[in-house]
Design a protein around this motif. Structure first.
Motif, mmCIF file in Angstrom:
data_model
loop_
_atom_site.group_PDB
_atom_site.id
_atom_site.type_symbol
_atom_site.label_atom_id
_atom_site.label_comp_id
_atom_site.label_asym_id
_atom_site.label_seq_id
_atom_site.Cartn_x
_atom_site.Cartn_y
_atom_site.Cartn_z
ATOM 1 N N ILE A 51 0.817 -1.213 0.000
ATOM 2 C CA ILE A 51 0.000 0.000 0.000
ATOM 3 C C ILE A 51 0.853 1.266 0.000
ATOM 4 C CG2 ILE A 51 -1.965 -1.128 1.102
ATOM 5 C CD1 ILE A 51 -1.264 0.378 3.649
ATOM 6 N N ASP A 52 2.148 1.102 -0.272
ATOM 7 C CA ASP A 52 3.063 2.239 -0.339
ATOM 8 C C ASP A 52 2.959 3.085 0.925
ATOM 9 O OD1 ASP A 52 5.049 3.771 -1.446
ATOM 10 O OD2 ASP A 52 3.681 5.033 -2.593
ATOM 11 N N HIS A 53 3.105 2.439 2.054
ATOM 12 C CA HIS A 53 2.958 3.077 3.366
ATOM 13 C C HIS A 53 4.253 3.786 3.726
ATOM 14 C CE1 HIS A 53 1.559 3.914 7.309
ATOM 15 N NE2 HIS A 53 0.551 3.057 7.245
ATOM 16 N N TYR A 54 4.367 5.046 3.280
ATOM 17 C CA TYR A 54 5.608 5.794 3.500
ATOM 18 C C TYR A 54 5.880 6.053 4.979
ATOM 19 C CZ TYR A 54 3.113 10.164 4.406
ATOM 20 O OH TYR A 54 2.323 11.131 4.950
ATOM 21 N N LEU A 55 4.844 6.070 5.817
ATOM 22 C CA LEU A 55 5.065 6.284 7.252
ATOM 23 C C LEU A 55 5.764 5.080 7.886
ATOM 24 C CD1 LEU A 55 1.677 7.936 8.225
ATOM 25 C CD2 LEU A 55 3.929 9.010 8.236
ATOM 26 N N LEU A 56 5.301 3.885 7.549
ATOM 27 C CA LEU A 56 5.939 2.691 8.099
ATOM 28 C C LEU A 56 7.298 2.431 7.467
ATOM 29 C CD1 LEU A 56 2.957 0.194 8.485
ATOM 30 C CD2 LEU A 56 4.087 1.541 10.250
ATOM 31 N N ALA A 57 7.491 2.891 6.249
ATOM 32 C CA ALA A 57 8.790 2.722 5.597
ATOM 33 C C ALA A 57 9.826 3.659 6.205
ATOM 34 C CB ALA A 57 8.670 2.971 4.096
ATOM 35 N N GLY A 58 9.414 4.900 6.519
ATOM 36 C CA GLY A 58 10.360 5.890 7.040
ATOM 37 C C GLY A 58 10.399 5.971 8.556
ATOM 38 N N LEU A 59 9.349 5.510 9.215
ATOM 39 C CA LEU A 59 9.230 5.521 10.678
ATOM 40 C C LEU A 59 9.563 6.891 11.297
ATOM 41 C CD1 LEU A 59 10.722 2.034 11.560
ATOM 42 C CD2 LEU A 59 8.327 2.676 11.377
ATOM 43 N N PRO A 60 8.721 7.898 11.036
ATOM 44 C CA PRO A 60 8.953 9.196 11.681
ATOM 45 C C PRO A 60 8.749 9.074 13.192
ATOM 46 C CG PRO A 60 6.853 9.177 10.531
ATOM 47 C CD PRO A 60 7.550 7.903 10.183
ATOM 48 N N PRO A 61 9.405 9.933 13.972
ATOM 49 C CA PRO A 61 9.335 9.811 15.441
ATOM 50 C C PRO A 61 7.916 9.861 16.019
ATOM 51 C CG PRO A 61 11.089 11.310 14.812
ATOM 52 C CD PRO A 61 10.341 10.970 13.561
ATOM 53 N N PHE A 62 7.033 10.684 15.443
ATOM 54 C CA PHE A 62 5.687 10.762 16.014
ATOM 55 C C PHE A 62 4.938 9.441 15.895
ATOM 56 C CE2 PHE A 62 4.411 11.457 11.637
ATOM 57 C CZ PHE A 62 3.154 10.899 11.570
ATOM 58 N N LEU A 63 5.296 8.641 14.882
ATOM 59 C CA LEU A 63 4.633 7.360 14.697
ATOM 60 C C LEU A 63 4.937 6.409 15.856
ATOM 61 C CD1 LEU A 63 2.791 5.795 12.763
ATOM 62 C CD2 LEU A 63 4.845 4.884 11.697
ATOM 63 N N HIS A 64 6.126 6.528 16.415
ATOM 64 C CA HIS A 64 6.472 5.702 17.577
ATOM 65 C C HIS A 64 5.508 5.974 18.726
ATOM 66 C CE1 HIS A 64 10.365 4.027 16.189
ATOM 67 N NE2 HIS A 64 10.333 5.093 15.404
ATOM 68 N N GLY A 65 5.194 7.244 18.941
ATOM 69 C CA GLY A 65 4.241 7.599 19.994
ATOM 70 C C GLY A 65 2.866 7.017 19.755
ATOM 71 N N PHE A 66 2.404 7.071 18.515
ATOM 72 C CA PHE A 66 1.097 6.509 18.189
ATOM 73 C C PHE A 66 1.080 4.992 18.353
ATOM 74 C CE2 PHE A 66 0.052 10.373 15.481
ATOM 75 C CZ PHE A 66 -0.790 10.901 16.447
ATOM 76 N N VAL A 67 2.171 4.348 17.994
ATOM 77 C CA VAL A 67 2.220 2.895 18.147
ATOM 78 C C VAL A 67 2.235 2.524 19.632
ATOM 79 C CG1 VAL A 67 3.614 0.834 17.741
ATOM 80 C CG2 VAL A 67 3.214 2.451 15.898
ATOM 81 N N GLY A 120 0.973 15.694 1.705
ATOM 82 C CA GLY A 120 0.726 15.469 0.284
ATOM 83 C C GLY A 120 1.409 14.231 -0.259
ATOM 84 N N ARG A 121 1.981 13.417 0.607
ATOM 85 C CA ARG A 121 2.718 12.227 0.161
ATOM 86 C C ARG A 121 1.866 10.968 0.126
ATOM 87 N NH1 ARG A 121 7.837 11.776 3.849
ATOM 88 N NH2 ARG A 121 8.078 9.919 2.558
ATOM 89 N N ALA A 122 0.656 11.048 0.661
ATOM 90 C CA ALA A 122 -0.179 9.853 0.745
ATOM 91 C C ALA A 122 -0.701 9.455 -0.632
ATOM 92 C CB ALA A 122 -1.353 10.102 1.683
ATOM 93 N N THR A 123 -0.654 8.188 -0.893
ATOM 94 C CA THR A 123 -1.218 7.657 -2.128
ATOM 95 C C THR A 123 -2.707 7.395 -1.904
ATOM 96 O OG1 THR A 123 -0.762 5.375 -1.494
ATOM 97 C CG2 THR A 123 0.962 6.534 -2.727
ATOM 98 N N PRO A 124 -3.487 7.369 -2.965
ATOM 99 C CA PRO A 124 -4.910 7.045 -2.795
ATOM 100 C C PRO A 124 -5.125 5.682 -2.128
ATOM 101 C CG PRO A 124 -4.534 7.935 -4.985
ATOM 102 C CD PRO A 124 -3.179 7.749 -4.347
ATOM 103 N N LEU A 126 -3.265 4.315 0.178
ATOM 104 C CA LEU A 126 -3.026 4.469 1.614
ATOM 105 C C LEU A 126 -4.214 5.141 2.297
ATOM 106 C CD1 LEU A 126 -0.996 4.047 3.902
ATOM 107 C CD2 LEU A 126 0.001 6.257 3.326
ATOM 108 N N VAL A 127 -4.764 6.177 1.674
ATOM 109 C CA VAL A 127 -5.928 6.862 2.239
ATOM 110 C C VAL A 127 -7.126 5.915 2.266
ATOM 111 C CG1 VAL A 127 -7.550 8.779 1.912
ATOM 112 C CG2 VAL A 127 -5.101 9.146 1.575
ATOM 113 N N LYS A 128 -7.313 5.128 1.205
ATOM 114 C CA LYS A 128 -8.410 4.152 1.159
ATOM 115 C C LYS A 128 -8.244 3.083 2.231
ATOM 116 C CE LYS A 128 -9.519 4.637 -3.709
ATOM 117 N NZ LYS A 128 -9.432 4.010 -5.042
ATOM 118 N N PHE A 129 -7.000 2.743 2.552
ATOM 119 C CA PHE A 129 -6.766 1.737 3.585
ATOM 120 C C PHE A 129 -7.230 2.251 4.950
ATOM 121 C CE2 PHE A 129 -4.088 0.146 7.026
ATOM 122 C CZ PHE A 129 -4.401 -1.202 6.970
#
Length: 187
Positions: A51-67, A120-124, A126-129
């Motif tokens: 699903i071209d999940h750029y957040l999980l591929a790049g693992l930005p720091p805020f994502l750690h908090g959400f996980v 603006g990096r989200a693919t359709p 990813l948004v649909k997921f």
């Protein structure tokens, strides 16, 4: 014992999926990958690529908090939600855990959607997921609120609240007089 409604089945299924996904997939974001079996790591990587999940591929720091939010709060709440629906013992537990699961999911998804749509990096794809999860989270909040409003409050609970206000009911301002609330919900 009352029959389980279709809405309860849907909430239980959602709770099961979220609890399992949080423990097996989301945990790979914050814990070392060596703790997970190789097939599970491959599933995680396939998911990121598919699903071209750029957040999980790049693992930005805020994502750690959400996980961590998902692992420490959402997963246990989903397990409690699942138990309360299947055990059918305490309706107020199902109401509270459904409401909590919805609020936690909305918190999680507000940050995810904010990043996806703001960058603006989200693919359709990813948004649909994530879109169905947003709809389900709102439905959980509404269902939790409706279940809470349908519950009967014991008379002793009302009298203890009135006595804790230290005001006699007649001395209250008109805006503090109890008003009946009528909410009907579909279950």
């Amino acid at each position: 014992m009352a029959a389980v409604s279709k809405a309860d089945v849907a909430v239980a299924l959602f709770s099961l999926v979220i609890a399992v996904a949080a423990l097996l997939i989301d945990a790979q974001v914050v814990l070392p990958r060596r703790l997970f079996p190789a097939p599970l790591v491959r599933v995680f990587q396939w998911f990121v690529d598919e699903i071209d999940h750029y957040l999980l591929a790049g693992l930005p720091p805020f994502l750690h908090g959400f996980v961590w939010l998902a692992l420490t709060f959402l997963c246990p709440v989903c397990i409690a939600n699942l138990y309360s629906i299947l055990a059918r013992r305490r309706r107020w537990v199902a109401a509270a855990t459904t409401l909590m699961a919805g609020v936690i999911m909305l918190t999680y998804l507000s940050g995810i959607f904010g990043e996806m749509l703001g960058s603006g990096r989200a693919t359709p794809k990813l948004v649909k997921f994530y879109s169905p999860f947003l709809v389900i989270a709102v439905a959980l909040v509404l269902r939790g609120l409706c279940l809470c409003s349908d519950l009967e409050v014991p008379a002793y609970a009302v009298s203890s609240v009135e006595s804790s206000l230290l005001l006699a009911p007649a001395s209250r301002a008109p805006c503090m007089q109890p008003q009946p609330l009528q909410v009907s919900c579909i279950s």
